[in-house]
Scaffold this motif. Structure first.
Motif, PDB file in Angstrom:
ATOM      1  N   LEU A 123       0.861  -1.566   0.240  1.00  0.00           N
ATOM      2  CA  LEU A 123       0.144   0.520  -0.089  1.00  0.00           C
ATOM      3  C   LEU A 123       1.052   1.276  -0.185  1.00  0.00           C
ATOM      4  CD1 LEU A 123      -2.503   1.796   0.285  1.00  0.00           C
ATOM      5  CD2 LEU A 123      -3.143   0.955   2.520  1.00  0.00           C
ATOM      6  N   ALA A 124       2.068   1.020   1.006  1.00  0.00           N
ATOM      7  CA  ALA A 124       3.116   2.432   0.520  1.00  0.00           C
ATOM      8  C   ALA A 124       3.102   2.648  -0.938  1.00  0.00           C
ATOM      9  CB  ALA A 124       3.866   2.070   1.563  1.00  0.00           C
ATOM     10  N   ALA A 125       3.960   1.764  -0.728  1.00  0.00           N
ATOM     11  CA  ALA A 125       4.869   1.934  -2.933  1.00  0.00           C
ATOM     12  C   ALA A 125       3.399   2.376  -3.556  1.00  0.00           C
ATOM     13  CB  ALA A 125       4.882   0.638  -2.737  1.00  0.00           C
ATOM     14  N   VAL A 126       1.864   1.304  -3.605  1.00  0.00           N
ATOM     15  CA  VAL A 126       0.866   2.110  -4.367  1.00  0.00           C
ATOM     16  C   VAL A 126       0.485   3.784  -3.602  1.00  0.00           C
ATOM     17  CG1 VAL A 126      -1.118   2.122  -4.484  1.00  0.00           C
ATOM     18  CG2 VAL A 126       0.277   0.131  -4.845  1.00  0.00           C
ATOM     19  N   LEU A 127       0.481   3.964  -3.494  1.00  0.00           N
ATOM     20  CA  LEU A 127       0.257   5.717  -2.110  1.00  0.00           C
ATOM     21  C   LEU A 127       1.673   6.083  -3.048  1.00  0.00           C
ATOM     22  CD1 LEU A 127      -1.108   5.347   1.217  1.00  0.00           C
ATOM     23  CD2 LEU A 127      -2.429   6.357  -0.594  1.00  0.00           C
TER      24      LEU A 127
ATOM     25  N   LEU B  16      -5.679   9.770  -0.906  1.00  0.00           N
ATOM     26  CA  LEU B  16      -5.047  10.418  -1.331  1.00  0.00           C
ATOM     27  C   LEU B  16      -4.583  11.904  -0.619  1.00  0.00           C
ATOM     28  CD1 LEU B  16      -1.832   9.906  -2.987  1.00  0.00           C
ATOM     29  CD2 LEU B  16      -3.371  10.801  -4.911  1.00  0.00           C
ATOM     30  N   LYS B  17      -5.796  11.812  -0.354  1.00  0.00           N
ATOM     31  CA  LYS B  17      -5.721  13.636   0.420  1.00  0.00           C
ATOM     32  C   LYS B  17      -5.691  13.033   1.994  1.00  0.00           C
ATOM     33  CE  LYS B  17      -8.872  15.309  -2.780  1.00  0.00           C
ATOM     34  NZ  LYS B  17      -9.107  14.383  -3.481  1.00  0.00           N
TER      35      LYS B  17
ATOM     36  N   THR C 238     -15.713   8.961  17.431  1.00  0.00           N
ATOM     37  CA  THR C 238     -14.145   8.531  17.074  1.00  0.00           C
ATOM     38  C   THR C 238     -14.931   6.919  17.572  1.00  0.00           C
ATOM     39  OG1 THR C 238     -13.008   9.147  19.606  1.00  0.00           O
ATOM     40  CG2 THR C 238     -12.790  10.098  17.367  1.00  0.00           C
ATOM     41  N   ALA C 239     -15.416   6.345  17.671  1.00  0.00           N
ATOM     42  CA  ALA C 239     -16.018   4.876  18.040  1.00  0.00           C
ATOM     43  C   ALA C 239     -15.441   4.349  17.482  1.00  0.00           C
ATOM     44  CB  ALA C 239     -17.524   4.554  18.161  1.00  0.00           C
ATOM     45  N   MET C 240     -14.939   4.288  16.237  1.00  0.00           N
ATOM     46  CA  MET C 240     -14.112   3.309  14.650  1.00  0.00           C
ATOM     47  C   MET C 240     -12.680   3.387  14.963  1.00  0.00           C
ATOM     48  SD  MET C 240     -17.794   2.300  13.012  1.00  0.00           S
ATOM     49  CE  MET C 240     -19.145   3.868  14.208  1.00  0.00           C
ATOM     50  N   GLY C 241     -12.309   4.531  15.835  1.00  0.00           N
ATOM     51  CA  GLY C 241     -11.272   5.226  15.621  1.00  0.00           C
ATOM     52  C   GLY C 241     -10.543   6.707  15.872  1.00  0.00           C
ATOM     53  N   CYS C 242      -9.796   7.268  16.449  1.00  0.00           N
ATOM     54  CA  CYS C 242      -9.367   8.021  16.762  1.00  0.00           C
ATOM     55  C   CYS C 242      -7.459   8.891  15.955  1.00  0.00           C
ATOM     56  CB  CYS C 242      -8.904   8.719  18.018  1.00  0.00           C
ATOM     57  SG  CYS C 242      -8.341  10.757  19.026  1.00  0.00           S
ATOM     58  N   PRO C 243      -8.634  10.164  14.745  1.00  0.00           N
ATOM     59  CA  PRO C 243      -7.632  10.836  14.564  1.00  0.00           C
ATOM     60  C   PRO C 243      -5.907  10.957  14.628  1.00  0.00           C
ATOM     61  CG  PRO C 243      -9.255  12.363  14.554  1.00  0.00           C
ATOM     62  CD  PRO C 243      -9.458  11.126  15.490  1.00  0.00           C
ATOM     63  N   MET C 244      -5.955  10.887  16.176  1.00  0.00           N
ATOM     64  CA  MET C 244      -4.518  11.403  16.642  1.00  0.00           C
ATOM     65  C   MET C 244      -4.254   9.847  17.806  1.00  0.00           C
ATOM     66  SD  MET C 244      -5.847  15.361  18.219  1.00  0.00           S
ATOM     67  CE  MET C 244      -7.578  14.354  17.978  1.00  0.00           C
ATOM     68  N   GLU C 245      -5.325   9.632  18.581  1.00  0.00           N
ATOM     69  CA  GLU C 245      -4.726   8.350  18.942  1.00  0.00           C
ATOM     70  C   GLU C 245      -5.001   7.068  18.194  1.00  0.00           C
ATOM     71  OE1 GLU C 245      -6.827   7.762  22.754  1.00  0.00           O
ATOM     72  OE2 GLU C 245      -7.031   9.480  23.783  1.00  0.00           O
ATOM     73  N   GLY C 246      -5.113   6.469  17.183  1.00  0.00           N
ATOM     74  CA  GLY C 246      -5.198   5.521  16.506  1.00  0.00           C
ATOM     75  C   GLY C 246      -6.556   4.807  16.833  1.00  0.00           C
ATOM     76  N   ASP C 247      -6.283   3.526  16.724  1.00  0.00           N
ATOM     77  CA  ASP C 247      -7.452   2.217  17.277  1.00  0.00           C
ATOM     78  C   ASP C 247      -7.894   3.068  17.967  1.00  0.00           C
ATOM     79  OD1 ASP C 247      -7.543   1.044  15.320  1.00  0.00           O
ATOM     80  OD2 ASP C 247      -5.581  -0.468  15.986  1.00  0.00           O
TER      81      ASP C 247
ATOM     82  N   LEU D 156      -3.776   5.133   9.648  1.00  0.00           N
ATOM     83  CA  LEU D 156      -3.776   5.527  11.432  1.00  0.00           C
ATOM     84  C   LEU D 156      -2.419   6.243  10.892  1.00  0.00           C
ATOM     85  CD1 LEU D 156      -3.860   1.646  12.712  1.00  0.00           C
ATOM     86  CD2 LEU D 156      -4.826   3.760  13.480  1.00  0.00           C
ATOM     87  N   ASP D 157      -2.435   6.449   9.604  1.00  0.00           N
ATOM     88  CA  ASP D 157      -1.900   8.258   9.990  1.00  0.00           C
ATOM     89  C   ASP D 157      -2.501   8.922  10.337  1.00  0.00           C
ATOM     90  OD1 ASP D 157      -0.514   6.909   7.214  1.00  0.00           O
ATOM     91  OD2 ASP D 157      -1.547   7.894   5.600  1.00  0.00           O
ATOM     92  N   LEU D 158      -1.931   9.513  11.700  1.00  0.00           N
ATOM     93  CA  LEU D 158      -2.105  10.486  12.911  1.00  0.00           C
ATOM     94  C   LEU D 158      -1.397  11.477  12.485  1.00  0.00           C
ATOM     95  CD1 LEU D 158      -1.822   7.577  15.718  1.00  0.00           C
ATOM     96  CD2 LEU D 158      -3.571   7.431  13.936  1.00  0.00           C
ATOM     97  N   HIS D 159      -3.080  12.308  13.538  1.00  0.00           N
ATOM     98  CA  HIS D 159      -2.375  13.637  13.178  1.00  0.00           C
ATOM     99  C   HIS D 159      -2.349  14.104  14.678  1.00  0.00           C
ATOM    100  CE1 HIS D 159      -5.176  13.658   9.383  1.00  0.00           C
ATOM    101  NE2 HIS D 159      -5.472  12.823   9.982  1.00  0.00           N
TER     102      HIS D 159
END
Lengths: 325, 325
Positions: A277-281, A300-301, B151-160, A306-309
Motif C-alpha cells: 500500500l505504501a508503494a502504491v500511495l 491520497l488526501k 471516534t468510536a471506530m478510531g481516533c485521528p490522534m490516538e489511532g485504534d 492510522l496516519d495519525l495527526h
C-alpha cells in the motif's frame, strides 16, 4: 478483537490487476510522455500486483493517448511473476501485441448492443466474430486470453442488462477456450445485491474460468460492490491508481475503483492483496503532476487510517465545543 | 432475478436520520440565511426521513453558522411522524432546545480522550458529568435522549479505539436511561470487518438501545461500512445530504456519508429506507447554490443508475473503437 478483523478473512489471497495506464490514461486529454509512462509502470511493477494492464493496441487514431503502445511495452522492465496484459481490439492489434511479447491479451466487447455499437462501432455479433479471429490468432502462442465484458451490470443507454445475456456471452467465449472473463461495471450502475447474485451465477456456471470484477465508482458504490463480490467468492479485481478512468456519460463523476482505496480497505479487513500500500500511495501521488489535474482518490488526501495527526494547539480564542460527531 | 436483488433484503425497513443541516452546515464557513435553512428543512421533512437533526444548541461563539438555532426550530413546519432532533452540549443548550419543543436531544462526546479534549475542550469524565446533568434535565419531559459517541471506530490522534472502551461508554449512558446511542466514525477510519464486529458486539450487549451508525466517507469506505453494519443487523443510519460535513483532519476529502448515495444503493438492494430518492436528489441539487461550492455527492453528477443517456450521434470523424471497459 479490538480491530475487529474477521478470522475467516485472514490472509485470503486476492489478485489485483492495475489498469490505470490503460483504462485511466486512455481517458486523458493530454498525451503523457512515453518515458513517464515507463517510469510509472516500472514503479507499479514493484508494488506487488498480480497483473498490470500496460496499454492498448487500438488504432492510434482512436486512442492517441496510447499511440506509443509498442515503445511502452519494449521500454518497461518485466518483473517475474507479474502478468503484463494489454487491450487488443482486433487481429492487427493482436499481432502488434504478440510482437511485444505480452503475457496476456485482453479483448473487449459490450453485453448490451447499444453500448457495443457506441463504444466499438459494431454489432455485438460483428465484435464476437472479430474477437474470435483474435482468439484464433493468439491460441497456441502461449499468450493468455482474457475477455472483458462491458456493461455487464447495466448499460447507460439500455438500462438493465439481463444476467442471462452476461452468462450467454461468457458461454460463447468459454467455448473458444479463453482463460479469463472480466465482468465490467462500465458506468458504475452495479449495486451490491446485484453483484452478489451475478457473481454467484457466473462462478457457479464457469468454475474453470478466471473470473475478474471491474468496478467504477460513478455512484460511490465501488467498494461496497467489491465487498459483495468477495462475499460471492470472487478473488480477482481490476483497479485504477488514483481512481483514474471514467465514464463519458457522467462528467465530473469518479472513475474506476481506486487502487489505493481498494487495497487500504481490503488489507484492513484481513485480505492479502499482494500489493504494498505504501508503494502504491507513493505512485499515486505522482499522478496529478503526470496528468495535470487532481485525481478522485480520497485516501491520497486523507491518508491511511492510522496516519495519525498531531494534537492541535488549543490556541487562545479558539472555538470551544465544536462538537463534531 | 435479472436485477439481482436478494429476497431476504426485500422491504427490510431502515430508519434514516438526515444530519446535513447540523453536521454539514456547522462545517461551512459562510453563514446560510435562516430563511434558506427553513426552506431546506421543510423540503427534507417531505422526503420521508425517520429523523432530521435540525441544528445545534451550542454556543453561537463556538459555531456561528448555527447561531440561529431557535429561529430555525420555530420557523420549520413539523411533519407528524418525523423526529426532530438537535445537538445539545450542556444544560443551557438543553433548556434552549426544550423551549423549542424538540422531539429529541442528541448529546455528543468522544470515546477517545484526546479527541474529546480537542473537540470539546474537556476530559471525557468532565463531558460525561456535563451530559449526565443534561440527561437529568431532560428526563421526564417526554423528549427522547440520544448520545453520539465520536471516534468510536478510531481516533485521528490516538489511532485504534478499543471496542471495550466503546461498550464501556455505552454502558454508562444506558445506565442513565438514554433511548439511543449513535456510534460515529468521525474521521472515516472504520473498515467493514471492524464495523461488523463492533456492531455485533454493541447490538448483543445493548439490545434495548436504539443503535445508529454514523459514517464518514473520508477514505471512500462509507457505503461499504454501511453494508457491513446491515450485515450485523443495524437498521438506523445517519446520512448527510450532498455528503456535506467533513473532517478537519483531511482537508479536501469527502465528508459524511452522502444521503442520496446511501438511499440509492439501499433501495436498489431492496431495503425500504422510507426516503423518496427523487425528492432527496432535488433537495441536494440546491446545496451548491446554498453553500457556494460543490458537494462530494457523486450521484448528483452521475444521476441515478437508470437515468439513461441518449445514444450519441455517431458523427463523422468520431474515434472508432474507443474500447472503454
Amino acid at each position: 478483537m479490538s480491530t475487529g478483523t474477521k478470522e475467516h478473512f485472514k490472509g485470503k489471497v486476492l489478485y489485483l490487476n492495475e489498469v490505470a495506464t490503460r483504462d485511466g490514461f486512455q481517458n486523458e486529454a493530454a498525451f503523457i510522455d512515453t518515458d513517464e509512462k515507463i517510469v510509472l509502470i516500472d514503479r507499479l511493477s514493484a508494488c506487488g500486483y498480480a497483473k498490470i494492464e500496460v496499454t492498448s493496441f487500438t488504432s492510434p487514431k482512436a486512442i492517441p493517448a496510447l499511440r506509443d503502445a509498442e515503445a511502452v511495452m519494449h521500454g518497461i522492465k518485466r518483473v517475474p511473476g507479474v502478468v503484463y496484459t494489454v487491450l487488443v481490439p482486433n487481429v492487427r492489434g493482436a499481432e502488434r501485441a504478440l510482437s511485444c511479447n505480452v503475457n496476456e491479451v485482453n479483448l473487449v466487447m459490450s453485453v448490451s448492443e447499444t453500448h457495443n455499437r457506441t463504444n466499438l462501432r459494431m454489432t455485438r455479433e460483428q465484435s464476437f466474430a472479430q474477437l474470435r479471429d483474435v482468439i484464433d490468432a493468439v491460441r497456441g502462442t502461449g499468450v493468455a486470453i482474457n475477455v472483458s465484458l462491458s456493461t455487464a451490470m447495466g448499460c447507460p443507454m439500455e438500462g438493465d442488462v439481463p444476467v442471462e445475456d452476461v452468462l450467454g456471452w461468457m458461454q460463447r467465449f468459454a467455448e473458444l477456450g479463453v482463460q479469463g472473463v472480466t465482468l465490467c461495471d462500465t458506468t458504475g450502475m452495479a449495486h451490491p445485491a446485484q453483484v452478489r447474485a451475478l457473481c454467484e451465477s457466473a462462478a457457479q456456471a464457469f468454475g474453470a474460468l478466471e473470473l475478474t470484477l471491474h468496478f467504477h465508482n460513478t455512484r460511490g458504490m465501488a467498494l461496497a460492490n467489491t465487498l459483495a463480490a468477495l462475499d460471492a467468492g470472487i478473488v480477482r479485481f481490476d483497479a485504477s491508481l488514483g481512481g483514474l478512468g471514467g465514464c463519458p456519460y457522467a462528467p465530473g463523476a469518479s472513475g474506476n475503483v481506486c487502487t489505493e482505496e481498494l487495497v487500504h480497505m481490503l488489507e484492513l479487513d484481513g485480505y492479502d492483496t499482494g500489493v504494498n500500500l505504501a508503494a502504491v500511495l507513493d505512485a499515486a501521488a505522482l499522478l496529478p503532476g503526470l496528468i495535470g489535474h487532481d485525481v478522485p482518490s480520497q485516501i491520497l488526501k486523507a491518508g491511511r487510517r492510522l496516519d495519525l495527526h498531531p494534537v492541535p494547539e488549543l490556541a487562545q480564542g479558539m472555538p470551544v465545543q465544536r462538537a463534531f460527531s
